[in-house]
Design a protein around this motif. Structure first.
Motif, short mmCIF file in Angstrom:
data_model
loop_
_atom_site.label_atom_id
_atom_site.label_comp_id
_atom_site.label_asym_id
_atom_site.label_seq_id
_atom_site.Cartn_x
_atom_site.Cartn_y
_atom_site.Cartn_z
N ASN A 67 1.17 -1.59 -0.13
CA ASN A 67 -0.34 -0.17 -0.24
C ASN A 67 0.91 1.55 0.02
O ASN A 67 0.19 2.17 0.24
CB ASN A 67 -1.40 -0.09 1.36
N TRP A 68 2.32 1.34 -0.35
CA TRP A 68 3.02 2.51 -0.35
C TRP A 68 2.74 3.19 -1.98
O TRP A 68 3.01 2.65 -3.03
CB TRP A 68 4.36 2.14 0.00
N ARG A 69 3.17 3.76 -2.04
CA ARG A 69 3.21 5.54 -3.12
C ARG A 69 2.03 5.19 -3.83
O ARG A 69 1.07 4.65 -3.77
CB ARG A 69 4.84 4.77 -3.45
N LEU A 70 2.68 5.06 -4.69
CA LEU A 70 1.20 5.27 -6.07
C LEU A 70 0.88 3.34 -6.29
O LEU A 70 1.56 2.28 -6.24
CB LEU A 70 1.87 5.02 -7.61
N LEU A 71 -0.77 3.84 -5.83
CA LEU A 71 -1.78 2.16 -5.57
C LEU A 71 -2.00 2.55 -7.42
O LEU A 71 -2.81 3.27 -7.82
CB LEU A 71 -2.37 1.80 -5.18
N HIS A 72 -2.26 1.36 -8.29
CA HIS A 72 -3.11 0.79 -8.88
C HIS A 72 -3.62 -0.38 -8.47
O HIS A 72 -3.45 -1.41 -8.32
CB HIS A 72 -2.31 0.06 -10.17
N GLN A 73 -5.33 -0.27 -8.72
CA GLN A 73 -6.55 -1.16 -7.85
C GLN A 73 -5.87 -1.44 -7.14
O GLN A 73 -6.12 -3.01 -6.27
CB GLN A 73 -6.63 -2.56 -8.81
N GLY A 74 -5.41 -0.77 -5.82
CA GLY A 74 -5.39 -0.56 -4.51
C GLY A 74 -4.48 -1.45 -4.24
O GLY A 74 -3.94 -1.82 -3.14
N THR A 75 -2.95 -1.79 -5.10
CA THR A 75 -2.07 -2.57 -4.50
C THR A 75 -0.39 -1.51 -5.31
O THR A 75 -0.88 -1.39 -6.47
CB THR A 75 -1.65 -3.94 -5.41
N SER A 76 -0.30 -0.94 -4.57
CA SER A 76 0.85 -0.44 -4.99
C SER A 76 2.14 -1.28 -6.72
O SER A 76 2.40 -2.44 -6.63
CB SER A 76 2.07 -0.29 -4.16
N VAL A 77 2.50 -0.53 -7.39
CA VAL A 77 2.89 -0.88 -8.56
C VAL A 77 4.76 -1.20 -8.25
O VAL A 77 4.94 -1.95 -8.79
CB VAL A 77 3.16 0.39 -9.83
N TRP A 78 5.18 -0.98 -6.82
CA TRP A 78 6.25 -0.82 -6.32
C TRP A 78 6.05 -2.47 -6.30
O TRP A 78 7.60 -2.91 -6.46
CB TRP A 78 7.38 -0.10 -5.26
N TRP A 79 5.15 -2.92 -5.68
CA TRP A 79 4.94 -4.51 -4.80
C TRP A 79 5.70 -5.04 -6.39
O TRP A 79 5.93 -6.74 -6.06
CB TRP A 79 3.37 -5.02 -5.02
N GLN A 80 5.07 -4.94 -7.52
CA GLN A 80 5.98 -5.93 -8.97
C GLN A 80 6.94 -5.72 -9.13
O GLN A 80 7.33 -6.62 -9.65
CB GLN A 80 4.99 -5.07 -10.24
N VAL A 81 7.33 -5.38 -8.81
CA VAL A 81 8.89 -5.48 -8.31
C VAL A 81 10.07 -5.93 -7.20
O VAL A 81 10.74 -6.94 -6.80
CB VAL A 81 9.82 -3.52 -8.56
N GLN A 82 8.84 -5.50 -6.64
CA GLN A 82 9.80 -5.66 -4.68
C GLN A 82 9.64 -7.57 -4.84
O GLN A 82 10.36 -8.34 -3.88
CB GLN A 82 9.66 -5.16 -3.49
N SER A 83 8.59 -8.04 -5.29
CA SER A 83 8.15 -9.41 -4.41
C SER A 83 8.13 -10.23 -6.20
O SER A 83 7.22 -11.53 -6.26
CB SER A 83 6.30 -8.97 -4.05
N ARG A 84 8.58 -10.04 -7.15
CA ARG A 84 8.46 -11.54 -8.02
C ARG A 84 9.33 -12.09 -7.75
O ARG A 84 10.78 -12.28 -6.76
CB ARG A 84 9.49 -9.67 -9.33
#
Length: 414
Positions: A67-84
């Protein structure tokens, strides 16, 4: 390239691997008990080079990074990088039944990574002494603000505090003005990198000696380790280095110079480079001055040299200046923002901008993989998981039956 079938992705491999060559960390299983940046960044890198990463998140919201910074449909796009490349288990570590489960799961892993406040895992029976007694070959990476020992160990510590205590914040900014943040969570990221180095060293030591060990990474120490010559300069000369803006103190010339339409960075501090730079800006008097032949002399007259380069740059556009500097073989560049990076052909040629898709199919670029190995390069094999996406899969493999899982789920334990 394998992908998680429930999360389609258009990512290309970062580089062609040698046919049949396994990834360097294939067969290594990592249990991630961390959240936010430092621990998860370390496991992200391990996962990119083949480790299987099992990420434990609390039920409900999961890792706060979602939930940090910019969210797309409720999930941070940062998540896509950090948790691949990770698998997500949603478990409540505060519950004794789950603590016992995680102790069992640790025995199925090679490495445990955590970044809780010291003492937290000990209170849950998951500390180093507990796990090492059960599984002598286990390796444990512990990232915390101040380390597992010392008078500050119990203080809460975040990366911004570590950057200050490690000496970096004092050097960041313009002379005579308040210190500034670097702009990213560099203390956390540096700690993650030191943690990855520690894990690789511990894996090698385990090959040689047959036992695991604990890796104690403190955020402030990871920053301090980057502080170059600060300590010996202070110890020998009593010198306290001060903020220097865009210049490189003690090295000349190296600075940012204003052109008509922006700044160029010029690193003309090598002796032969300096002479070429002075020829380029038509200041042979400086280039041929014996007093400026070496760095010590140039540092003493840095203001004069900077003024000469600044006058030359001010009469040109960035493109004109950079074209001339590159022709003269003088290291130089413009100051990029992310739009510049996304458009740069060199980034694309080096596969540092990969095409991905978010879970709903929205296109999204993500950073490529560093470092680049020639025979066994890292890869992105699965997109970032949904919260708890792999809970049933992993608990089933541990022998937890469906009835127990449903009971735990109804109690909010998973």
């Amino acid at each position: 390239m394998r992908t998680d079938p429930s999360r389609p992705t258009a990512i290309e491999p970062s580089a062609p691997a040698t046919a049949g060559a396994p990834l360097p960390l294939a067969g290594v299983r990592v249990l991630e008990l961390g959240q936010l940046i430092a621990g998860p960044f370390a496991t992200r890198m391990l996962g990119e080079f083949g480790a299987e990463v099992l990420k434990v998140e609390p039920p409900g919201q999961g890792d706060p990074l979602r939930n940090w910074r910019l969210l797309h449909q409720g999930t941070s796009v940062w998540w896509q990088v950090q948790s691949r490349n990770k698998k997500s288990l949603s478990l409540d570590l505060r519950e004794p039944e789950i603590q016992a489960l995680v102790r069992r799961l640790a025995g199925e892993c090679d490495v445990v990574v955590e970044n809780f406040k010291p003492g937290t895992l000990e209170a849950w029976g998951l500390g180093w002494d507990d796990l090492h007694a059960l599984y002598p070959r286990l390796i444990m990476l512990r990232v915390s603000g101040y380390g597992q020992t010392g008078p500050y160990r119990d203080r809460p510590g975040f990366g911004v505090v570590a950057e200050a205590m490690g000496g970096l914040r004092h050097l960041s900014g313009e002379p005579g003005r308040p210190p500034v943040r670097v702009g990213i969570s560099i203390g956390d990221s540096l700690s993650a990198l030191h943690g990855v180095i520690g894990v690789l060293l511990a894996l090698r030591a385990r090959e040689q000696q047959g036992v695991g060990q604990m890796i104690d990474v403190a955020l402030y120490e990871s920053v301090f380790n980057m502080m170059e010559s600060l300590l010996p300069e202070y110890a020998v000369f009593g010198e306290v280095r001060q903020p220097a803006g865009s210049s490189l103190p003690g090295i000349a010339p190296s600075n940012a110079y204003a052109c008509r339409d922006g700044y160029v960075l010029v690193a003309g501090n090598g002796d032969s480079i300096f002479r070429r730079l002075m020829d380029l800006i038509e200041r042979p008097d400086l280039g041929e001055d014996p007093a400026l032949a070496h760095n010590t002399g140039r540092v003493a007259r840095v203001d004069e040299i900077d003024a000469a380069i600044g006058a030359w740059a001010a009469a040109r556009t960035q493109d004109e200046a950079l074209e001339a500097l590159n022709r003269a073989r003088v290291p130089a560049g413009r100051i990029y923002d992310i739009a510049d990076i996304a458009a740069d052909p060199h980034y694309h040629a080096r596969q540092m901008l990969l095409e991905d898709t978010l879970p709903d199919g929205t296109p999204c670029q993500v950073p490529g993989i560093v470092p680049k190995l020639s025979a066994t390069p890292g890869s992105i094999r699965a997109a970032a998981p949904a919260l708890g996406q792999h809970t049933d899969e992993i608990l089933t493999a541990l022998g937890v039956d469906a009835a127990t899982r449903e009971q735990w789920r109804s109690q909010g334990l998973i």
